[in-house]
Design a protein around this motif. Structure first.
Motif, PDB file in Angstrom:
ATOM      1  N   HIS A  77       0.740  -1.101   0.102  1.00  0.00           N
ATOM      2  CA  HIS A  77       0.112   0.036  -0.233  1.00  0.00           C
ATOM      3  C   HIS A  77       1.036   0.946  -0.191  1.00  0.00           C
ATOM      4  O   HIS A  77       0.679   2.657  -0.573  1.00  0.00           O
ATOM      5  CB  HIS A  77      -0.817   0.172   1.338  1.00  0.00           C
ATOM      6  CG  HIS A  77      -2.074  -1.217   1.132  1.00  0.00           C
ATOM      7  ND1 HIS A  77      -2.944  -1.520   0.547  1.00  0.00           N
ATOM      8  CD2 HIS A  77      -1.239  -2.434   2.475  1.00  0.00           C
ATOM      9  CE1 HIS A  77      -3.641  -2.591   0.943  1.00  0.00           C
ATOM     10  NE2 HIS A  77      -2.860  -2.885   1.685  1.00  0.00           N
ATOM     11  N   VAL A  78       2.036   1.037  -0.010  1.00  0.00           N
ATOM     12  CA  VAL A  78       2.929   2.499   0.422  1.00  0.00           C
ATOM     13  C   VAL A  78       3.477   2.728  -0.144  1.00  0.00           C
ATOM     14  O   VAL A  78       4.069   2.087  -2.145  1.00  0.00           O
ATOM     15  CB  VAL A  78       4.039   1.785   1.284  1.00  0.00           C
ATOM     16  CG1 VAL A  78       5.692   2.749   1.518  1.00  0.00           C
ATOM     17  CG2 VAL A  78       3.240   1.695   3.143  1.00  0.00           C
ATOM     18  N   THR A 134       0.977  -0.190   9.959  1.00  0.00           N
ATOM     19  CA  THR A 134       0.180  -0.527   9.466  1.00  0.00           C
ATOM     20  C   THR A 134      -0.116   0.458  10.202  1.00  0.00           C
ATOM     21  O   THR A 134      -1.632   1.170   9.378  1.00  0.00           O
ATOM     22  CB  THR A 134      -1.150  -1.957  10.018  1.00  0.00           C
ATOM     23  OG1 THR A 134       0.278  -2.899   9.596  1.00  0.00           O
ATOM     24  CG2 THR A 134      -1.667  -1.672   9.228  1.00  0.00           C
ATOM     25  N   TRP A 135      -1.408   1.426  11.221  1.00  0.00           N
ATOM     26  CA  TRP A 135      -1.932   1.777  11.478  1.00  0.00           C
ATOM     27  C   TRP A 135      -1.035   3.639  10.945  1.00  0.00           C
ATOM     28  O   TRP A 135      -1.647   4.701  10.776  1.00  0.00           O
ATOM     29  CB  TRP A 135      -1.498   2.316  12.939  1.00  0.00           C
ATOM     30  CG  TRP A 135      -2.559   3.468  13.697  1.00  0.00           C
ATOM     31  CD1 TRP A 135      -3.628   4.018  14.096  1.00  0.00           C
ATOM     32  CD2 TRP A 135      -1.117   5.179  13.800  1.00  0.00           C
ATOM     33  NE1 TRP A 135      -3.844   5.373  14.048  1.00  0.00           N
ATOM     34  CE2 TRP A 135      -2.679   6.305  14.235  1.00  0.00           C
ATOM     35  CE3 TRP A 135      -0.258   4.995  13.867  1.00  0.00           C
ATOM     36  CZ2 TRP A 135      -1.967   7.087  14.622  1.00  0.00           C
ATOM     37  CZ3 TRP A 135       0.329   6.580  14.401  1.00  0.00           C
ATOM     38  CH2 TRP A 135      -1.314   7.466  14.847  1.00  0.00           C
ATOM     39  N   LEU A 136       0.367   3.133  11.043  1.00  0.00           N
ATOM     40  CA  LEU A 136       1.219   5.243  10.236  1.00  0.00           C
ATOM     41  C   LEU A 136       0.358   5.662   8.701  1.00  0.00           C
ATOM     42  O   LEU A 136       0.489   6.153   8.278  1.00  0.00           O
ATOM     43  CB  LEU A 136       2.553   4.358  10.421  1.00  0.00           C
ATOM     44  CG  LEU A 136       3.447   6.020  10.425  1.00  0.00           C
ATOM     45  CD1 LEU A 136       2.878   7.150  10.826  1.00  0.00           C
ATOM     46  CD2 LEU A 136       4.622   5.655   9.951  1.00  0.00           C
ATOM     47  N   VAL A 137       0.552   4.154   7.913  1.00  0.00           N
ATOM     48  CA  VAL A 137       0.091   4.006   6.815  1.00  0.00           C
ATOM     49  C   VAL A 137      -1.105   4.504   6.360  1.00  0.00           C
ATOM     50  O   VAL A 137      -1.942   5.083   5.718  1.00  0.00           O
ATOM     51  CB  VAL A 137       0.539   2.261   6.507  1.00  0.00           C
ATOM     52  CG1 VAL A 137       0.354   3.048   4.451  1.00  0.00           C
ATOM     53  CG2 VAL A 137       2.242   2.395   5.811  1.00  0.00           C
ATOM     54  N   ASP A 147      -4.749   4.248  -4.959  1.00  0.00           N
ATOM     55  CA  ASP A 147      -5.896   3.457  -5.567  1.00  0.00           C
ATOM     56  C   ASP A 147      -5.957   2.239  -4.380  1.00  0.00           C
ATOM     57  O   ASP A 147      -6.073   1.084  -5.418  1.00  0.00           O
ATOM     58  CB  ASP A 147      -5.342   2.884  -6.542  1.00  0.00           C
ATOM     59  CG  ASP A 147      -4.032   3.280  -7.248  1.00  0.00           C
ATOM     60  OD1 ASP A 147      -3.020   2.947  -6.282  1.00  0.00           O
ATOM     61  OD2 ASP A 147      -3.501   2.203  -8.647  1.00  0.00           O
ATOM     62  N   ASN A 148      -4.440   1.875  -3.591  1.00  0.00           N
ATOM     63  CA  ASN A 148      -4.683   0.732  -2.497  1.00  0.00           C
ATOM     64  C   ASN A 148      -4.386   1.080  -1.837  1.00  0.00           C
ATOM     65  O   ASN A 148      -3.382   0.941  -1.080  1.00  0.00           O
ATOM     66  CB  ASN A 148      -3.597  -0.424  -3.163  1.00  0.00           C
ATOM     67  CG  ASN A 148      -3.590  -1.361  -3.024  1.00  0.00           C
ATOM     68  OD1 ASN A 148      -4.661  -1.824  -1.981  1.00  0.00           O
ATOM     69  ND2 ASN A 148      -2.194  -1.837  -3.016  1.00  0.00           N
ATOM     70  N   PRO A 149      -5.389   2.292  -0.145  1.00  0.00           N
ATOM     71  CA  PRO A 149      -5.232   2.373   0.819  1.00  0.00           C
ATOM     72  C   PRO A 149      -5.402   1.009   1.703  1.00  0.00           C
ATOM     73  O   PRO A 149      -5.499   0.022   1.435  1.00  0.00           O
ATOM     74  CB  PRO A 149      -6.088   3.480   0.678  1.00  0.00           C
ATOM     75  CG  PRO A 149      -7.512   3.198  -0.679  1.00  0.00           C
ATOM     76  CD  PRO A 149      -6.847   1.969  -1.375  1.00  0.00           C
ATOM     77  N   VAL A 150      -4.474   1.321   2.749  1.00  0.00           N
ATOM     78  CA  VAL A 150      -4.694   0.155   4.036  1.00  0.00           C
ATOM     79  C   VAL A 150      -5.740   0.153   4.317  1.00  0.00           C
ATOM     80  O   VAL A 150      -6.703   1.575   4.956  1.00  0.00           O
ATOM     81  CB  VAL A 150      -4.033   0.602   4.811  1.00  0.00           C
ATOM     82  CG1 VAL A 150      -4.124  -0.432   5.782  1.00  0.00           C
ATOM     83  CG2 VAL A 150      -2.097   0.569   4.651  1.00  0.00           C
TER      84      VAL A 150
END
Length: 210
Positions: A77-78, A134-137, A147-150
């Protein structure tokens, strides 16, 4: 914000460190062969008399592989990274490279609350770091691909696994006789996530009907 640097470099460095750490796990088993031979043992005794060392190797291999797969899914996702993310990723790597140490302790000594607590505590630190990544992203749209968020489901799954690891650590380190059986709690994570997804679909359906 570092928008000019591709995160692939960070991912490649992480993969290299994980590969080294997961390889280090097997070295104590390799060292057993000449030791057993020097003591007059046979090839069968390398396996039959060192089942605990083999079990901890396999367990730690599965742990590192599972968290590496989770890390890989997060970085899908990054699209950019900050110095904070880089430092947090290094902390995640620290817990990975430390894991062979408690693995060796567990393989060499009898299981008790200290050895079980040390091992599960290391895994807890690893899980906390992964959840923080995960939370940070998830909480910084500039870091993730538009187009591909967490997704919320992915964040919830990571939080749930960390919560179960906290309980496993407390049981392993505080309750006599539990030891590594507490690790079985982590198997509940996918089951609880299916329950959560089912309830989310029910709530969504009820809201749509309203």
């Amino acid at each position: 914000m570092s928008t000019s640097r591709d995160p692939d470099r960070l991912v490649l460095f992480t993969d290299a460190v994980v590969a080294i750490a997961i390889t280090l796990l097997v070295l104590p088993l390799v060292d057993l062969v000449p030791e057993v031979k020097a003591d007059g043992g046979d090839a069968v005794s390398v396996i039959s008399e060192h089942r605990q060392e083999i079990f901890t190797f396999l367990l730690s291999f599965v742990v590192i592989a599972s968290f590496w797969l989770g890390h890989h899914r997060v970085f899908e996702h990054v699209r950019a990274y900050t110095p904070a993310m880089m430092r947090l990723n290094l902390l995640w790597l620290l817990t990975i490279v430390v894991l062979p140490f408690p693995t060796e302790i567990v393989g060499a000594f009898d299981s008790d609350r200290f050895t079980a607590g040390l091992y599960t505590g290391t895994i807890l630190a690893l899980s906390i770091c992964q959840t923080a990544l995960t939370w940070l992203v998830h909480s910084h749209p500039d870091l993730e691909k538009p187009d591909n968020p967490v997704g919320q489901q992915e964040l919830t799954s990571s939080l749930l696994l960390t919560g179960l690891t906290v309980v496993a650590f407390l049981l392993a380190s505080l309750v006599p006789g539990v030891h590594f059986y507490a690790m079985f709690l982590l198997l509940l994570s996918p089951i609880l996530m299916r329950v959560w997804r089912g309830r989310s679909r029910i709530r969504t359906g009820a809201q749509s009907s309203d």
